[in-house]
Design an enzyme around this catalytic site. Sequence first.
Site, PDB file in Angstrom:
ATOM      1  N   ASP A  51      49.394 -22.657 -38.776  1.00 24.42           N
ATOM      2  CA  ASP A  51      48.167 -22.185 -39.420  1.00 24.42           C
ATOM      3  C   ASP A  51      47.612 -21.012 -38.617  1.00 24.42           C
ATOM      4  O   ASP A  51      47.293 -21.148 -37.439  1.00 24.42           O
ATOM      5  CB  ASP A  51      47.154 -23.342 -39.453  1.00 24.42           C
ATOM      6  N   ASN A  78      51.447  -9.833 -43.220  1.00 30.65           N
ATOM      7  CA  ASN A  78      51.282  -9.869 -44.677  1.00 30.65           C
ATOM      8  C   ASN A  78      50.343 -10.982 -45.140  1.00 30.65           C
ATOM      9  O   ASN A  78      49.726 -10.861 -46.199  1.00 30.65           O
ATOM     10  CB  ASN A  78      52.671 -10.039 -45.312  1.00 30.65           C
ATOM     11  N   TYR A 144      36.352 -10.255 -48.915  1.00 29.07           N
ATOM     12  CA  TYR A 144      37.731  -9.749 -48.986  1.00 29.07           C
ATOM     13  C   TYR A 144      37.752  -8.259 -48.643  1.00 29.07           C
ATOM     14  O   TYR A 144      38.542  -7.819 -47.798  1.00 29.07           O
ATOM     15  CB  TYR A 144      38.293  -9.993 -50.389  1.00 29.07           C
ATOM     16  N   LYS A 148      39.520  -6.541 -45.351  1.00 31.71           N
ATOM     17  CA  LYS A 148      40.637  -5.602 -45.523  1.00 31.71           C
ATOM     18  C   LYS A 148      40.273  -4.232 -44.957  1.00 31.71           C
ATOM     19  O   LYS A 148      41.131  -3.527 -44.424  1.00 31.71           O
ATOM     20  CB  LYS A 148      41.037  -5.515 -47.000  1.00 31.71           C
TER      21      LYS A 148
HETATM   22  P1  NAD Z   1      49.917 -15.194 -51.778  1.00 33.32           P
HETATM   23  O1  NAD Z   1      48.706 -16.050 -51.922  1.00 33.32           O
HETATM   24  O2  NAD Z   1      51.057 -15.358 -52.711  1.00 33.32           O
HETATM   25  O3  NAD Z   1      50.480 -15.310 -50.287  1.00 33.32           O
HETATM   26  C1  NAD Z   1      49.621 -15.360 -49.170  1.00 33.32           C
HETATM   27  C2  NAD Z   1      50.402 -15.894 -47.985  1.00 33.32           C
HETATM   28  O4  NAD Z   1      49.511 -15.995 -46.856  1.00 33.32           O
HETATM   29  C3  NAD Z   1      50.999 -17.277 -48.213  1.00 33.32           C
HETATM   30  O5  NAD Z   1      52.301 -17.338 -47.666  1.00 33.32           O
HETATM   31  C4  NAD Z   1      50.072 -18.190 -47.417  1.00 33.32           C
HETATM   32  O6  NAD Z   1      50.721 -19.353 -46.939  1.00 33.32           O
HETATM   33  C5  NAD Z   1      49.709 -17.259 -46.255  1.00 33.32           C
HETATM   34  N1  NAD Z   1      48.504 -17.773 -45.609  1.00 33.32           N
HETATM   35  C6  NAD Z   1      47.249 -17.816 -46.132  1.00 33.32           C
HETATM   36  N2  NAD Z   1      46.437 -18.447 -45.256  1.00 33.32           N
HETATM   37  C7  NAD Z   1      47.193 -18.804 -44.182  1.00 33.32           C
HETATM   38  C8  NAD Z   1      46.928 -19.491 -42.970  1.00 33.32           C
HETATM   39  N3  NAD Z   1      45.714 -19.975 -42.671  1.00 33.32           N
HETATM   40  N4  NAD Z   1      47.954 -19.677 -42.110  1.00 33.32           N
HETATM   41  C9  NAD Z   1      49.193 -19.233 -42.393  1.00 33.32           C
HETATM   42  N5  NAD Z   1      49.511 -18.570 -43.521  1.00 33.32           N
HETATM   43  C10 NAD Z   1      48.514 -18.374 -44.405  1.00 33.32           C
HETATM   44  O7  NAD Z   1      49.356 -13.718 -51.807  1.00 33.32           O
HETATM   45  P2  NAD Z   1      50.051 -12.288 -51.995  1.00 33.32           P
HETATM   46  O8  NAD Z   1      49.484 -11.708 -53.213  1.00 33.32           O
HETATM   47  O9  NAD Z   1      51.519 -12.355 -51.793  1.00 33.32           O
HETATM   48  O10 NAD Z   1      49.358 -11.534 -50.767  1.00 33.32           O
HETATM   49  C11 NAD Z   1      50.045 -11.001 -49.651  1.00 33.32           C
HETATM   50  C12 NAD Z   1      49.140  -9.944 -49.030  1.00 33.32           C
HETATM   51  O11 NAD Z   1      48.915  -8.900 -49.978  1.00 33.32           O
HETATM   52  C13 NAD Z   1      47.753 -10.473 -48.646  1.00 33.32           C
HETATM   53  O12 NAD Z   1      47.355  -9.947 -47.402  1.00 33.32           O
HETATM   54  C14 NAD Z   1      46.867  -9.934 -49.759  1.00 33.32           C
HETATM   55  O13 NAD Z   1      45.523  -9.783 -49.350  1.00 33.32           O
HETATM   56  C15 NAD Z   1      47.538  -8.606 -50.050  1.00 33.32           C
HETATM   57  N6  NAD Z   1      47.213  -8.047 -51.376  1.00 33.32           N
HETATM   58  C16 NAD Z   1      47.510  -8.746 -52.512  1.00 33.32           C
HETATM   59  C17 NAD Z   1      47.167  -8.196 -53.753  1.00 33.32           C
HETATM   60  C18 NAD Z   1      47.445  -8.918 -55.046  1.00 33.32           C
HETATM   61  O14 NAD Z   1      46.965  -8.467 -56.106  1.00 33.32           O
HETATM   62  N7  NAD Z   1      48.210  -9.990 -55.062  1.00 33.32           N
HETATM   63  C19 NAD Z   1      46.547  -6.942 -53.809  1.00 33.32           C
HETATM   64  C20 NAD Z   1      46.270  -6.261 -52.619  1.00 33.32           C
HETATM   65  C21 NAD Z   1      46.619  -6.825 -51.403  1.00 33.32           C
END
Ligand code: NAD
Length: 244
Positions: A51, A78, A144, A148
């Site tokens: 975590d 990520n 958020y 970011k």
């Molecule tokens: P997702 O929810 O599919 O994946 C997020 C990941 O972060 C997961 O593997 C989760 O286990 C991990 N995570 C979250 N909290 C955690 C913790 N406490 N300990 C360990 N791991 C943890 O999201 P995604 O869309 O694949 O996002 C990936 C990145 O891209 C993020 O940083 C997100 O902010 C960024 N992002 C996403 C979008 C979108 O539209 N999906 C847009 C802009 C930026």
Amino acid sequence: MRFSGSTALVTGAAGGIGEAIVTQLRAEGARVAVAARDVSGIEAEAHLPGDLLDPAYADGLAQAARDALGGLDILVNNAGVITRGPVTEASDADWSRSVGVNVEAPFRICRSAIPLMAETGGGAIVNVSSCWGGKAPGPNHALYCMTKAALSSLTQCMGIDHAHQGIRVNAVCPNEVNTPMLRSGFAKRGFDPDTAVSELGRTVPAGRIAEPEDIADVVLFLASDAARYMCGTLVEVNGGKPVS
Ligand code: NAD
């Protein structure tokens, strides 16, 4: 095979974008350590579950990846969480989780990874920020956007401070991406995620929202030698859709 012989640590490896980054890095020859709360079922060379809200886990991740892989050339921060709503609706727990995962964990991991990379002549760090952490925030996602923006600023600072050590730090700033993070938000608001994703796609000049692979491709570019002169940049990946 741009990454033959390279070693990489990817956080949030169980998520939509993380899974694509891991798959593409491995397909191009990298040996990858995956970090997430649950890494079972992810194909990789090393599995480091935990975590990111646990400071000791975040502090130890880079060393654990290097021990497991025999090196650490690439770090992709990520993992991320999204808190929706204005500040008046945010709880203390929302604050701690948002700051903890989106800012403090990348800070801790970079702080320990940079000296390890410097020892071996350098490396590449790619942080996954957001278009809302780039030029401007969007509405109703105060925590958020704030976290970011902090990650983007940290990226720019580290990019300046560590270029002389051969360490390049950059960030990708995606707009909407078709992952569980986005889809769960639609589901929570009572929308069918498939319909919502398709309707959202019509608001993007490129005609669709991003798939995880669209973002992973840019992450790999920034991690590769093709980006050797890029340090501290924020790369928007948005299909032509400006920040709202
Ligand atoms: P997702 O929810 O599919 O994946 C997020 C990941 O972060 C997961 O593997 C989760 O286990 C991990 N995570 C979250 N909290 C955690 C913790 N406490 N300990 C360990 N791991 C943890 O999201 P995604 O869309 O694949 O996002 C990936 C990145 O891209 C993020 O940083 C997100 O902010 C960024 N992002 C996403 C979008 C979108 O539209 N999906 C847009 C802009 C930026």
